[in-house]
Enzyme design. Structure first.
Site, PDB file in Angstrom:
ATOM      1  N   HIS A 104      98.562 -60.791  23.482  1.00 29.27           N
ATOM      2  CA  HIS A 104      98.407 -59.927  24.375  1.00 29.27           C
ATOM      3  C   HIS A 104      98.870 -58.230  24.220  1.00 29.27           C
ATOM      4  CE1 HIS A 104      97.540 -58.469  28.391  1.00 29.27           C
ATOM      5  NE2 HIS A 104      98.910 -57.888  28.629  1.00 29.27           N
ATOM      6  N   SER A 135      96.434 -53.522  29.788  1.00 27.71           N
ATOM      7  CA  SER A 135      96.744 -54.625  30.646  1.00 27.71           C
ATOM      8  C   SER A 135      96.824 -54.155  32.218  1.00 27.71           C
ATOM      9  CB  SER A 135      98.145 -54.897  30.202  1.00 27.71           C
ATOM     10  OG  SER A 135      98.873 -56.146  30.935  1.00 27.71           O
ATOM     11  N   ASP A 177      94.931 -64.356  23.452  1.00 28.39           N
ATOM     12  CA  ASP A 177      95.824 -63.851  24.537  1.00 28.39           C
ATOM     13  C   ASP A 177      96.220 -64.835  25.592  1.00 28.39           C
ATOM     14  OD1 ASP A 177      97.145 -62.521  26.796  1.00 28.39           O
ATOM     15  OD2 ASP A 177      95.669 -60.657  26.413  1.00 28.39           O
TER      16      ASP A 177
END
Length: 276
Positions: A236, A137, A207
């Site tokens: 995610h 991320s 996501d």
């Protein structure tokens, strides 16, 4: 009769220096975990861990996502060390975890934290081609920046962002993505074009926080892309939890490829032709 203690003096303890405010802001916490196969009695140690007596081998430097810290990620780090048979170097950003009350996190401090972890891996004896950078991320941003500026053995980007602004707005000629591109602190699309090592991208197709299109853009822009792992139906933050078997299989395949290259580089080179 004299006391036995009369001839022995108690040494005065050396006071621990108090770090300055700047040193407190800039320091980063690093945990080093050796693979179980290398030493069954090894455990997590601080950044001052001694250099392993044997050849260190591969190390994966992890830069975690935003809504977590090294403490929460520790079971995952143990699983990676065991499943991948690698050392794990987990970096905590300034302003996160144990340091969240001491200073405020920033893009610059995150970059410096991962750079410090990279330099620490070198001090532990790992060579650049033994270092794999793993960014999840928001952690993909400091990983891309460090990999663009330093030689590494490989890069893994897990649910990565293409740019920070793209996570908040659509791309268009008059969108903030274009208008404020020069101010973008997390421009992975720009950095990945300077990464010379192989890049492996993992992204969930569902996501909603960072759409899979971010991973697709980065894969297309990479100089040396590894076949990506598009995780069908994953969001995610649930790839490892809901797809662990395939996740570790794919990641092990990538890591073994780096391990094979390392072995080939270390093997004696045969000289063709006769003796002159």
């Amino acid at each position: 009769m004299h006391s036995l203690n009369n001839n022995t003096s108690t040494p005065t303890p050396t006071p621990t220096p108090v770090p300055s405010a700047r040193e407190q802001r800039e320091r980063c916490c690093v945990f080093y975990l050796r693979p179980p196969a290398a030493a069954a009695d090894e455990h997590i140690g601080a950044a001052t861990a001694s250099k392993p007596s044997s050849a260190p081998g591969l190390v994966v430097i992890f830069a975690h996502g935003n809504a977590t810290d090294c403490g929460a990620m520790m079971p995952f780090y143990y699983a990676c060390a065991a499943s991948l048979e690698v050392a794990v170097l987990a970096v905590e950003y300034v302003g996160y975890g144990a340091y969240q009350e001491e200073s405020t996190p920033s893009a610059r401090s995150a970059f410096r934290s991962v750079e410090a972890a990279y330099q620490h891996a070198l001090r532990l004896g790992h060579t650049p081609d033994q270092i794999i950078l793993y960014g999840q991320s928001i952690g993909s941003a400091p990983v891309c920046a460090v990999a663009a500026a330093n030689p590494v053995g490989g890069v893994v980007l897990h649910s990565p962002i293409a740019t920070g602004l793209r996570t908040m707005t659509d791309n268009g000629p008059c969108s903030p993505v274009c208008m404020f591109a020069c101010l973008e602190p997390f421009n992975n699309l720009r950095a990945i074009k300077r990464i010379e090592s192989v890049v492996f991208i993992i992204h969930g197709t569902e996501d909603e926080e960072v759409p899979c299109s971010h991973g697709e853009m980065l894969h297309a822009a990479a100089q040396a892309p590894h076949p990506p792992y598009w995780v069908e139906g994953a969001g995610h933050s649930d790839i490892v939890e809901n797809h662990s078997d395939e996740y570790f299989r794919q990641l092990r395949f990538f890591v073994d490829g780096r391990r094979d290259l390392e072995a080939d580089d270390a093997a004696p080179q045969k000289i063709s032709g006769g003796v002159r």
